[in-house]
Each structure stands twice: as C-alpha cells, then as structure tokens.
Design a protein around this motif. Sequence first.
Motif, PDB file in Angstrom:
ATOM      1  N   LYS A 114      20.488  20.182  11.938  1.00 44.78           N
ATOM      2  CA  LYS A 114      19.606  19.060  12.246  1.00 44.78           C
ATOM      3  C   LYS A 114      18.361  19.139  11.374  1.00 44.78           C
ATOM      4  O   LYS A 114      17.677  20.161  11.353  1.00 44.78           O
ATOM      5  CB  LYS A 114      19.209  19.074  13.725  1.00 44.78           C
ATOM      6  N   LEU A 115      18.080  18.064  10.652  1.00 44.83           N
ATOM      7  CA  LEU A 115      16.925  18.021   9.758  1.00 44.83           C
ATOM      8  C   LEU A 115      15.915  16.995  10.229  1.00 44.83           C
ATOM      9  O   LEU A 115      16.282  15.915  10.706  1.00 44.83           O
ATOM     10  CB  LEU A 115      17.356  17.648   8.334  1.00 44.83           C
ATOM     11  N   GLN A 116      14.640  17.331  10.072  1.00 49.63           N
ATOM     12  CA  GLN A 116      13.568  16.376  10.284  1.00 49.63           C
ATOM     13  C   GLN A 116      12.609  16.457   9.102  1.00 49.63           C
ATOM     14  O   GLN A 116      12.226  17.557   8.676  1.00 49.63           O
ATOM     15  CB  GLN A 116      12.821  16.650  11.583  1.00 49.63           C
ATOM     16  N   ILE A 117      12.254  15.307   8.583  1.00 52.89           N
ATOM     17  CA  ILE A 117      11.290  15.235   7.497  1.00 52.89           C
ATOM     18  C   ILE A 117       9.901  15.296   8.107  1.00 52.89           C
ATOM     19  O   ILE A 117       9.546  14.473   8.959  1.00 52.89           O
ATOM     20  CB  ILE A 117      11.460  13.925   6.695  1.00 52.89           C
ATOM     21  N   THR A 118       9.106  16.279   7.698  1.00 54.13           N
ATOM     22  CA  THR A 118       7.783  16.457   8.286  1.00 54.13           C
ATOM     23  C   THR A 118       6.655  15.982   7.380  1.00 54.13           C
ATOM     24  O   THR A 118       5.551  15.711   7.846  1.00 54.13           O
ATOM     25  CB  THR A 118       7.549  17.933   8.650  1.00 54.13           C
ATOM     26  N   SER A 145       8.771  18.096   2.704  1.00 51.28           N
ATOM     27  CA  SER A 145       8.764  19.196   3.676  1.00 51.28           C
ATOM     28  C   SER A 145       9.756  18.888   4.779  1.00 51.28           C
ATOM     29  O   SER A 145       9.854  17.744   5.235  1.00 51.28           O
ATOM     30  CB  SER A 145       7.368  19.378   4.283  1.00 51.28           C
ATOM     31  N   LEU A 146      10.472  19.918   5.205  1.00 48.93           N
ATOM     32  CA  LEU A 146      11.529  19.744   6.205  1.00 48.93           C
ATOM     33  C   LEU A 146      11.448  20.798   7.298  1.00 48.93           C
ATOM     34  O   LEU A 146      10.992  21.929   7.061  1.00 48.93           O
ATOM     35  CB  LEU A 146      12.904  19.863   5.554  1.00 48.93           C
ATOM     36  N   SER A 147      11.931  20.418   8.467  1.00 47.98           N
ATOM     37  CA  SER A 147      12.216  21.360   9.542  1.00 47.98           C
ATOM     38  C   SER A 147      13.721  21.330   9.753  1.00 47.98           C
ATOM     39  O   SER A 147      14.313  20.252   9.872  1.00 47.98           O
ATOM     40  CB  SER A 147      11.487  20.933  10.821  1.00 47.98           C
ATOM     41  N   LYS A 191      22.575  25.073  21.356  1.00 50.51           N
ATOM     42  CA  LYS A 191      21.444  25.995  21.287  1.00 50.51           C
ATOM     43  C   LYS A 191      21.045  26.239  19.835  1.00 50.51           C
ATOM     44  O   LYS A 191      21.905  26.401  18.966  1.00 50.51           O
ATOM     45  CB  LYS A 191      21.799  27.331  21.955  1.00 50.51           C
ATOM     46  N   VAL A 192      19.741  26.271  19.579  1.00 55.55           N
ATOM     47  CA  VAL A 192      19.237  26.557  18.242  1.00 55.55           C
ATOM     48  C   VAL A 192      19.390  28.046  17.966  1.00 55.55           C
ATOM     49  O   VAL A 192      18.803  28.880  18.660  1.00 55.55           O
ATOM     50  CB  VAL A 192      17.756  26.146  18.096  1.00 55.55           C
ATOM     51  N   VAL A 193      20.192  28.384  16.957  1.00 53.92           N
ATOM     52  CA  VAL A 193      20.425  29.793  16.627  1.00 53.92           C
ATOM     53  C   VAL A 193      19.623  30.233  15.404  1.00 53.92           C
ATOM     54  O   VAL A 193      19.393  31.419  15.217  1.00 53.92           O
ATOM     55  CB  VAL A 193      21.933  30.063  16.400  1.00 53.92           C
ATOM     56  N   ARG A 194      19.204  29.272  14.590  1.00 58.20           N
ATOM     57  CA  ARG A 194      18.354  29.586  13.442  1.00 58.20           C
ATOM     58  C   ARG A 194      17.431  28.404  13.196  1.00 58.20           C
ATOM     59  O   ARG A 194      17.783  27.250  13.458  1.00 58.20           O
ATOM     60  CB  ARG A 194      19.179  29.867  12.180  1.00 58.20           C
ATOM     61  N   HIS A 195      16.238  28.703  12.677  1.00 59.01           N
ATOM     62  CA  HIS A 195      15.252  27.657  12.405  1.00 59.01           C
ATOM     63  C   HIS A 195      14.486  28.021  11.140  1.00 59.01           C
ATOM     64  O   HIS A 195      14.199  29.190  10.889  1.00 59.01           O
ATOM     65  CB  HIS A 195      14.280  27.516  13.580  1.00 59.01           C
ATOM     66  N   THR A 196      14.156  27.021  10.353  1.00 60.41           N
ATOM     67  CA  THR A 196      13.327  27.252   9.182  1.00 60.41           C
ATOM     68  C   THR A 196      12.533  25.999   8.863  1.00 60.41           C
ATOM     69  O   THR A 196      12.912  24.880   9.232  1.00 60.41           O
ATOM     70  CB  THR A 196      14.187  27.660   7.950  1.00 60.41           C
TER      71      THR A 196
END
Length: 202
Positions: A84-88, A105-107, A115-120
Amino acid sequence: MKRLLLLALCLTSSAVLAGERRHVLLETPVTYAAGANVVEQVKDECHIDDMLTHHVGDALRRLNRSDSGTIDANSAPGDAEVLKLQITYVMGVGGGAWTGPKAISLSADLIDNGKVVRHTKFKRWSVGGMWGAFKGTCSILDRTSLIISKDLSRWVHNPRYEIKDEDVPPPASATNAANAATAAPAAASSDTTAEDGGKKED
C-alpha cells in the motif's frame, strides 16, 4: 547412495521454498496522504498516482513472474501480500528542469493478512541538469516514479533491504547517470510491448 538421497532432499527443499515465495500486489488506487503537500496543477496534470501504479505494478508483475501486479483495494488478495502506497509530498512546479529539482515522498506498507508487517518512508529526487533540461515536469516525475518502482521491488523481495531516504538532491551528474541507466530499459520495455503485447523479464 546416501549422497544421492541427501542431494535429492536438498533439491526438493529448494523447489518447495521457491514455490512458496508469495506474490506481492500493489493496492490500487495509489492515494495521497491527508495533508499531502503537492501543487494542485502538478497533481491534476501529471497524475503521479497513475505513474506509480504503472511503474510499481509492472515491477511487481516481473517479480511475481505472473500477469498480476496490482489489486483493487476492495478485492480480497487471497494468499498474496499487499503493498500500500501513499504519496506524502511532491516537490515540483511547472517549467521542467528550469524550475529546479523534483521529488516524490512516499509512505509504504507491506500488509499480510490485514496486518502491516513492514513499513518505510522515503523520498526520491530527480535533478534536471543537461539530460533533463528539455524534459517537462511530468516527464521528470515519471522518471522519478520509475526509480521508486525499482526501490520498492527490491524492498518487498528482500526483508533486509532498506530504502535509503534522500534528504537532499543528489549531485546533478549522479542523477543524470541514473536517469540514463533507467531510460534504456524503459525504452526496451516499450518496444517489447508494441511487438508482442507483453513486458520482457529483467
């Protein structure tokens, strides 16, 4: 005899592990985070969300070695993981390279069974320089989204891979070299698509 049996077991284990590699699908549509800082004209004209959907979706199709690289947000992913991507943030105004560097920039969240297993979170720049002097803002941001797709493909494939955030624009010479390196594969993919209706494996 024991050596042959051990070799057979190793080969079987390798095949099982290879077969268990799960697909990763990009959730669509790619969205803007609440309060995302982006010039409305650039948002409306460049369609950065569509750029990311195209490039990241293609990268995941190649990684999955299948026809599937994206999934609608309202669809069940089955046994696949979801990116899942969000433009920040988007740094860019009209005028192409003449109006300075561009950045996205992205989240990113990698989701398994809800469940979120990794985030960057990270930012990627593109500096005009001589190579990009005649490229419009949207073209430069499209090139940036292509670079992002390569980062994300590595990130979802390798849990130990960390995407390094670019706080400041890299030197123009380094960016031009990266742009030139990504331009040739992109052109080759376009030619392949025109000829046989599909993307060539990297």
